[in-house]
Structures are given as structure tokens and as C-alpha cells.
Design a protein around this motif. Sequence first.
Motif, PDB file in Angstrom:
ATOM      1  N   VAL B  13       0.863  -1.222   0.098  1.00  9.08           N
ATOM      2  CA  VAL B  13       0.128  -0.009   0.045  1.00  9.08           C
ATOM      3  C   VAL B  13       0.739   1.333   0.145  1.00  9.08           C
ATOM      4  CG1 VAL B  13      -1.869  -1.180   1.184  1.00  9.08           C
ATOM      5  CG2 VAL B  13      -0.165   0.328   2.564  1.00  9.08           C
ATOM      6  N   VAL B  14       0.285   2.253  -0.381  1.00  8.57           N
ATOM      7  CA  VAL B  14       1.051   3.543  -0.122  1.00  8.57           C
ATOM      8  C   VAL B  14       0.746   4.068   1.285  1.00  8.57           C
ATOM      9  CG1 VAL B  14       1.238   6.074  -0.989  1.00  8.57           C
ATOM     10  CG2 VAL B  14       0.540   3.904  -2.652  1.00  8.57           C
ATOM     11  N   GLU B  15       1.809   4.828   1.578  1.00 12.65           N
ATOM     12  CA  GLU B  15       1.856   5.594   2.997  1.00 12.65           C
ATOM     13  C   GLU B  15       0.725   6.234   2.961  1.00 12.65           C
ATOM     14  OE1 GLU B  15       5.351   8.063   3.337  1.00 12.65           O
ATOM     15  OE2 GLU B  15       5.402   7.620   5.487  1.00 12.65           O
ATOM     16  N   LYS B  16       0.157   6.121   4.319  1.00 14.76           N
ATOM     17  CA  LYS B  16      -1.071   6.619   4.837  1.00 14.76           C
ATOM     18  C   LYS B  16      -2.445   5.946   4.457  1.00 14.76           C
ATOM     19  CE  LYS B  16       0.952  11.397   4.861  1.00 14.76           C
ATOM     20  NZ  LYS B  16       1.103  12.708   4.243  1.00 14.76           N
ATOM     21  N   GLU B  17      -2.080   5.046   3.836  1.00 11.36           N
ATOM     22  CA  GLU B  17      -3.383   4.312   3.514  1.00 11.36           C
ATOM     23  C   GLU B  17      -3.646   3.307   4.971  1.00 11.36           C
ATOM     24  OE1 GLU B  17      -2.999   3.400  -1.134  1.00 11.36           O
ATOM     25  OE2 GLU B  17      -3.760   1.855   0.095  1.00 11.36           O
ATOM     26  N   ASP B  18      -5.017   3.003   5.004  1.00  9.31           N
ATOM     27  CA  ASP B  18      -5.224   2.031   6.243  1.00  9.31           C
ATOM     28  C   ASP B  18      -5.119   0.458   5.440  1.00  9.31           C
ATOM     29  OD1 ASP B  18      -7.935   4.056   7.687  1.00  9.31           O
ATOM     30  OD2 ASP B  18      -5.893   4.333   7.465  1.00  9.31           O
ATOM     31  N   ASP B  86       6.215   0.823   9.112  1.00 11.66           N
ATOM     32  CA  ASP B  86       5.446  -0.371   9.384  1.00 11.66           C
ATOM     33  C   ASP B  86       5.907  -1.600   8.452  1.00 11.66           C
ATOM     34  OD1 ASP B  86       2.671   1.883   9.691  1.00 11.66           O
ATOM     35  OD2 ASP B  86       3.919   1.006  11.144  1.00 11.66           O
ATOM     36  N   SER B  87       6.577  -1.234   7.490  1.00 12.66           N
ATOM     37  CA  SER B  87       6.991  -2.444   6.432  1.00 12.66           C
ATOM     38  C   SER B  87       7.681  -3.484   7.108  1.00 12.66           C
ATOM     39  CB  SER B  87       7.971  -1.858   5.418  1.00 12.66           C
ATOM     40  OG  SER B  87       7.308  -0.841   4.620  1.00 12.66           O
ATOM     41  N   TYR B 101       0.608 -24.965  24.940  1.00 14.42           N
ATOM     42  CA  TYR B 101       0.801 -23.450  24.864  1.00 14.42           C
ATOM     43  C   TYR B 101       1.903 -23.244  24.014  1.00 14.42           C
ATOM     44  CZ  TYR B 101      -2.943 -23.030  28.529  1.00 14.42           C
ATOM     45  OH  TYR B 101      -3.958 -23.245  29.109  1.00 14.42           O
ATOM     46  N   GLN B 102       2.348 -23.937  23.304  1.00 14.47           N
ATOM     47  CA  GLN B 102       3.523 -23.632  22.384  1.00 14.47           C
ATOM     48  C   GLN B 102       2.911 -22.760  21.380  1.00 14.47           C
ATOM     49  OE1 GLN B 102       4.020 -26.602  18.981  1.00 14.47           O
ATOM     50  NE2 GLN B 102       3.688 -27.938  20.630  1.00 14.47           N
ATOM     51  N   LEU B 103       3.690 -21.837  20.831  1.00 14.30           N
ATOM     52  CA  LEU B 103       3.173 -20.834  19.939  1.00 14.30           C
ATOM     53  C   LEU B 103       3.034 -21.486  18.457  1.00 14.30           C
ATOM     54  CD1 LEU B 103       4.894 -17.553  20.520  1.00 14.30           C
ATOM     55  CD2 LEU B 103       2.394 -18.085  20.785  1.00 14.30           C
ATOM     56  N   ILE B 104       1.771 -21.624  17.957  1.00 13.48           N
ATOM     57  CA  ILE B 104       1.468 -22.202  16.420  1.00 13.48           C
ATOM     58  C   ILE B 104       1.365 -20.996  15.551  1.00 13.48           C
ATOM     59  CG2 ILE B 104       0.119 -23.461  15.040  1.00 13.48           C
ATOM     60  CD1 ILE B 104      -0.946 -24.917  17.706  1.00 13.48           C
ATOM     61  N   TRP B 105       2.406 -20.879  14.407  1.00 11.42           N
ATOM     62  CA  TRP B 105       2.417 -19.744  13.637  1.00 11.42           C
ATOM     63  C   TRP B 105       1.788 -19.807  12.473  1.00 11.42           C
ATOM     64  CZ3 TRP B 105       5.557 -15.530  15.477  1.00 11.42           C
ATOM     65  CH2 TRP B 105       6.387 -15.721  16.678  1.00 11.42           C
ATOM     66  N   GLY B 106       1.454 -18.710  12.155  1.00  8.97           N
ATOM     67  CA  GLY B 106       0.807 -18.400  10.484  1.00  8.97           C
ATOM     68  C   GLY B 106       2.043 -18.302   9.791  1.00  8.97           C
ATOM     69  N   ALA B 107       1.724 -18.268   8.424  1.00  5.81           N
ATOM     70  CA  ALA B 107       2.819 -18.223   7.463  1.00  5.81           C
ATOM     71  C   ALA B 107       3.318 -16.580   7.424  1.00  5.81           C
ATOM     72  CB  ALA B 107       2.341 -18.823   6.055  1.00  5.81           C
ATOM     73  N   GLY B 108       2.598 -15.889   7.966  1.00 10.82           N
ATOM     74  CA  GLY B 108       3.131 -14.376   7.813  1.00 10.82           C
ATOM     75  C   GLY B 108       2.579 -13.726   6.502  1.00 10.82           C
ATOM     76  N   THR B 109       2.415 -12.335   6.836  1.00 19.06           N
ATOM     77  CA  THR B 109       2.181 -11.401   5.792  1.00 19.06           C
ATOM     78  C   THR B 109       3.178 -10.424   5.545  1.00 19.06           C
ATOM     79  OG1 THR B 109      -0.259 -11.797   5.868  1.00 19.06           O
ATOM     80  CG2 THR B 109       0.330  -9.697   4.767  1.00 19.06           C
ATOM     81  N   LYS B 110       3.647 -10.339   4.384  1.00 20.01           N
ATOM     82  CA  LYS B 110       4.889  -9.270   4.089  1.00 20.01           C
ATOM     83  C   LYS B 110       4.053  -7.865   3.825  1.00 20.01           C
ATOM     84  CE  LYS B 110       8.932  -8.392   1.789  1.00 20.01           C
ATOM     85  NZ  LYS B 110       9.905  -8.658   0.759  1.00 20.01           N
ATOM     86  N   LEU B 111       4.132  -7.018   4.540  1.00 19.03           N
ATOM     87  CA  LEU B 111       3.440  -5.670   4.337  1.00 19.03           C
ATOM     88  C   LEU B 111       4.600  -4.548   3.919  1.00 19.03           C
ATOM     89  CD1 LEU B 111       1.153  -3.715   4.553  1.00 19.03           C
ATOM     90  CD2 LEU B 111       1.826  -3.230   6.837  1.00 19.03           C
ATOM     91  N   ILE B 112       4.348  -4.300   2.780  1.00 23.33           N
ATOM     92  CA  ILE B 112       5.143  -3.148   2.030  1.00 23.33           C
ATOM     93  C   ILE B 112       4.447  -1.792   2.077  1.00 23.33           C
ATOM     94  CG2 ILE B 112       6.384  -2.623  -0.135  1.00 23.33           C
ATOM     95  CD1 ILE B 112       6.507  -5.545  -0.746  1.00 23.33           C
TER      96      ILE B 112
END
Lengths: 114, 115
Positions: B13-18, B86-87, B101-112
Amino acid sequence: EPEVTQTPSHQVTQMGQEVILRCVPISNHLYFYWYRQILGQKVEFLVSFYNNEISEKSEIFDDQFSVERPDGSNFTLKIRSTKLEDSAMYFCASSENTQLTEQYFGPGTRLTVT
Amino acid sequence: AQKVTQAQTEISVVEKEDVTLDCVYETRDTTYYLFWYKQPPSGELVFLIRRNSFDEQNEISGRYSWNFQKSTSSFNFTITASQVVDSAVYFCALSETDSNYQLIWGAGTKLIIKP
């Protein structure tokens, strides 16, 4: 602010060699964890440790891996005979207890097996 | 089956966008915890929030907000007025009694975030 520390930040080793990754958890924390993250992939749980014994381990944590708390501050992960596929970022984490509080992560050790 | 699904691999997204990052989880436990962690390019994992299964109140912390909906098993994360700093890769994780209670993780989202 207290933090989890890990050494070294980067370790390069040859296949078949033993490596020890070191972690100093936050001092009043009781639960300790190791996770790994192969480059570009998700974080994977390896092992949790409480009261000087393993409380949970994943299928990744086979006989090549071991953990130890040799003194009151360090928490180590040993890989006895490294393989190429062990190359990853290894994160140590600690928490006050398993249910209530978040796990705080160290900066990670990048392990490269050649 | 994936216990934590982050369907968005990468968002730009472009800066300032939600921007909203989605997280859908799966568990049979009645007591569980959900987390969001941020992994900036430097590689460390930074804790953002923990939410327990009994607390469905949405949370706001500055530009960050989280929407927990048990009915849809979702725990979405919104950044308002995004900034270049925030990238990062953002991970959603689940902690449940069944898994000790071990942490089970998602694959992640790369935010640019583009300037």
C-alpha cells in the motif's frame, strides 16, 4: 527494559559439526523456548523447557537436538551433527508462565551449515 | 490442516493508507490465546498483542487495532495511516491448551508500505 539475548548472532559451521546456540532469558522468567525459522518461511516451534526439563517438543526436535540450562542464566540449544537443512534463524524466547504472559523473543542466531 | 491461516502473502500500500491483515485460526480448545508479532527486515520478532479467548473486546493501540471475532475464528489486525516504518512481516500465532501453549504460527504477511 529487560530483554532476551542470544549469542552468537551468526554461526557458520560445516556439515556434521556440533553447534551450541546460547540464550540468556529474562531473569524472572520460568519458561524457555526455542523456535526456528528457515529463510522466508514461517516460525516453527522446537521445544519448551520448564523446571529443568523439556515440557514439550515438536517432531523437528529429534535426537540431534538437546537443550540445557547449565546455570542460573543461560539456556542452550545443541545440535550434535548439523545438516544442511538445519540452516535457519534460531530464536530463543522466555515467558513468565505458559498461560498468561507473552513470550519475549531474542534477536535470533542465524545458523549457516555449509 | 492449518491451525493459523494468513491468506495474504504480501500486501503493498501507499503510505497513509489503512491496511488490514487477516488471521483465521482453528482450535477445539475453549481457552486459547492469540498473538500478533512483527518481524522487521532486521529479523527480530517483536511482540504486538496477546488476546485470550474470553476477551472479545477490540483493542486499539495508537495506529494499531485488532478485531477479534470468535464467531468467524478471526483475529484481524489493522494499521491506520500506515507509515514506511510499518514495513515488515507480520505473524499471527495461536497458543492452546492442547498444544501445551506452544506458539503455532501463521505463514506471515509481508507488508510493504511505499512512500
